[in-house]
Design a protein around this motif. Structure first.
Motif, mmCIF file in Angstrom:
data_model
loop_
_atom_site.group_PDB
_atom_site.id
_atom_site.type_symbol
_atom_site.label_atom_id
_atom_site.label_comp_id
_atom_site.label_asym_id
_atom_site.label_seq_id
_atom_site.Cartn_x
_atom_site.Cartn_y
_atom_site.Cartn_z
ATOM 1 N N LEU A 1 -3.154 -8.935 -3.972
ATOM 2 C CA LEU A 1 -2.873 -8.849 -2.916
ATOM 3 C C LEU A 1 -2.629 -7.932 -1.929
ATOM 4 O O LEU A 1 -1.146 -7.669 -2.648
ATOM 5 C CB LEU A 1 -2.455 -10.130 -2.075
ATOM 6 N N PHE A 2 -2.859 -7.243 -0.867
ATOM 7 C CA PHE A 2 -2.747 -5.852 -0.956
ATOM 8 C C PHE A 2 -1.586 -6.455 0.705
ATOM 9 O O PHE A 2 -1.343 -7.088 1.426
ATOM 10 C CB PHE A 2 -3.073 -4.956 -0.242
ATOM 11 N N ASP B 1 -6.382 1.473 4.956
ATOM 12 C CA ASP B 1 -6.035 1.022 4.133
ATOM 13 C C ASP B 1 -6.217 -0.592 3.986
ATOM 14 O O ASP B 1 -6.551 -0.926 2.494
ATOM 15 C CB ASP B 1 -4.330 0.386 4.339
ATOM 16 N N ARG B 2 -6.921 -0.718 4.711
ATOM 17 C CA ARG B 2 -7.074 -2.855 4.537
ATOM 18 C C ARG B 2 -8.330 -2.440 3.557
ATOM 19 O O ARG B 2 -9.330 -2.839 2.586
ATOM 20 C CB ARG B 2 -7.112 -3.380 5.678
ATOM 21 N N VAL B 3 -9.307 -1.972 5.029
ATOM 22 C CA VAL B 3 -10.546 -1.904 3.819
ATOM 23 C C VAL B 3 -10.810 -0.629 2.678
ATOM 24 O O VAL B 3 -11.972 -0.682 1.712
ATOM 25 C CB VAL B 3 -12.223 -0.722 4.843
ATOM 26 N N ALA B 4 -10.662 0.385 2.650
ATOM 27 C CA ALA B 4 -10.144 1.299 1.054
ATOM 28 C C ALA B 4 -9.691 0.260 0.037
ATOM 29 O O ALA B 4 -10.155 0.476 -1.086
ATOM 30 C CB ALA B 4 -8.835 2.213 1.308
ATOM 31 N N GLY B 5 -8.388 -0.339 0.564
ATOM 32 C CA GLY B 5 -7.766 -1.853 -1.174
ATOM 33 C C GLY B 5 -9.800 -2.173 -1.366
ATOM 34 O O GLY B 5 -9.405 -3.038 -2.390
ATOM 35 N N MET C 1 -3.047 2.337 -3.783
ATOM 36 C CA MET C 1 -4.124 2.400 -4.302
ATOM 37 C C MET C 1 -4.478 2.428 -5.732
ATOM 38 O O MET C 1 -5.225 2.643 -6.641
ATOM 39 C CB MET C 1 -5.187 2.933 -2.823
ATOM 40 N N GLY C 2 -3.094 4.348 -5.923
ATOM 41 C CA GLY C 2 -3.307 4.235 -7.158
ATOM 42 C C GLY C 2 -2.265 3.530 -7.862
ATOM 43 O O GLY C 2 -2.933 3.663 -9.486
ATOM 44 N N VAL C 3 -2.039 2.522 -7.830
ATOM 45 C CA VAL C 3 -1.989 0.924 -9.430
ATOM 46 C C VAL C 3 -2.742 0.751 -8.848
ATOM 47 O O VAL C 3 -3.112 0.209 -10.118
ATOM 48 C CB VAL C 3 -1.075 0.390 -8.140
ATOM 49 N N LEU C 4 -3.908 0.146 -8.072
ATOM 50 C CA LEU C 4 -4.606 -0.572 -8.402
ATOM 51 C C LEU C 4 -5.804 0.772 -9.195
ATOM 52 O O LEU C 4 -6.794 0.180 -10.087
ATOM 53 C CB LEU C 4 -5.275 -0.910 -7.060
ATOM 54 N N VAL D 1 1.182 -0.958 -0.286
ATOM 55 C CA VAL D 1 -0.296 0.092 0.246
ATOM 56 C C VAL D 1 0.749 1.314 -0.096
ATOM 57 O O VAL D 1 0.894 1.953 -0.973
ATOM 58 C CB VAL D 1 -1.329 0.184 1.241
ATOM 59 N N MET D 2 1.856 1.209 0.414
ATOM 60 C CA MET D 2 2.719 3.154 0.335
ATOM 61 C C MET D 2 3.552 2.548 0.061
ATOM 62 O O MET D 2 4.593 1.672 1.026
ATOM 63 C CB MET D 2 3.028 2.245 2.827
ATOM 64 N N MET D 3 3.780 3.545 -0.637
ATOM 65 C CA MET D 3 5.264 3.313 -1.254
ATOM 66 C C MET D 3 5.325 5.406 -1.862
ATOM 67 O O MET D 3 4.312 5.895 -2.414
ATOM 68 C CB MET D 3 5.374 3.071 -3.330
ATOM 69 N N PRO D 4 7.215 5.478 -2.150
ATOM 70 C CA PRO D 4 7.141 6.719 -2.772
ATOM 71 C C PRO D 4 6.175 7.483 -3.459
ATOM 72 O O PRO D 4 6.291 8.455 -3.402
ATOM 73 C CB PRO D 4 8.711 6.731 -2.038
ATOM 74 N N ASP D 5 6.110 6.962 -4.353
ATOM 75 C CA ASP D 5 5.643 7.489 -6.202
ATOM 76 C C ASP D 5 4.768 7.390 -6.088
ATOM 77 O O ASP D 5 3.336 8.429 -5.774
ATOM 78 C CB ASP D 5 6.318 7.017 -6.899
#
Length: 249
Positions: A98-99, A108-112, A82-85, A74-78
């Motif tokens: 799979l997150f 995060d889990r709910v949002a994903g 969520m944005g990738v998905l 979920v957490m990446m610098p660029d």
């Protein structure tokens, strides 16, 4: 990242693409140590694996690699997970995702899942759990099929039945403890592959014994007395690297 653990699991049938080729998994995380560990575990399933260290790299890799599943942090610098998905789904790509989320990141889990993710695991996690979740995702989505596998493992005149737990060498039954059996099975499922003490500890004992790798040496010696004593050696030490089992040349 906390220490990952590896609970015991029953061997599962191999997964393949519908055309019989190996399934493909893309691992996306900006922690290289984590992607290396995950990639190693997935390749041991016989799968093709590619890793990406950022969201934008992930999108490019999806186009080039055509994966059957994604492991997506979920957490990446660029561009975050969520944005990738979101971009994948907007482009009509329904690859199972799979997150990987922080232990306490309920939002995060709910949002994903709401955004179209298929499942999640929390850090620290078990490598075996990740493999099991991916298998379930790919089978549910129809991107992979389970192949029927023979329960008998063979190396030269040594046989191991994964269902009945019977072990024989040249037709002579060999009695093993539960731990000796798991160690031998791990070696035989990876014949001609060097396995490090750390890998063996993780797969057979499921924790690191405080770093005391001497337990591996001890059980290797037990196996050698039962498997190789008075016979041509099958279990070999690769100095400085680990152990392997292979048929005589």
């Amino acid at each position: 990242m906390g220490r990952m653990t590896t609970p015991a699991r029953t061997p599962s049938p191999a997964l393949t693409r519908p055309d019989g080729s190996p399934v493909r998994v893309l691992v996306v995380d900006d922690e290289q140590m984590l992607t290396d560990l995950l990639s190693m575990a997935l390749r041991m399933e016989g799968w093709e694996v590619r890793a990406a260290g950022s969201g934008f790299e992930a999108l490019q890799a999806v186009r080039e690699f055509d994966p059957d599943a994604l492991i997506l942090d979920v957490m990446m610098p660029d561009l975050d997970g969520m944005g990738v998905l979101q971009r994948l789904r907007q482009n009509g790509n329904d690859v199972p995702v799979l997150f990987l989320t922080a232990k306490d990141a309920v939002s995060d889990r709910v949002a994903g899942l709401t955004a179209g993710g298929d499942d999640y695991v929390t850090k620290p996690f078990s490598l075996e759990e990740v493999v099991a979740r991916l298998r379930a995702l790919m089978r549910r989505s129809g991107t992979a099929l389970a192949a029927e596998v023979e329960p008998i493992l063979r190396v030269a005149d040594l046989t191991l039945n994964e269902d009945s737990h019977e072990v024989e060498r040249a037709g002579t039954p060999i009695e093993l403890t539960a731990t000796e059996f798991e160690l031998l099975r791990y070696l035989m499922r990876n014949q001609r592959r060097v396995l490090s003490k750390a890998q063996i500890l993780d797969r057979v004992w499921h924790y690191d014994f405080g770093g005391k790798s001497s337990v591996v040496e001890l059980y290797i010696s037990y196996l050698r007395k039962k498997i190789d004593a008075g016979r041509e050696a099958l279990i070999h030490t690769v100095r400085g690297a680990g152990y392997m089992i292979k048929a005589p040349q």
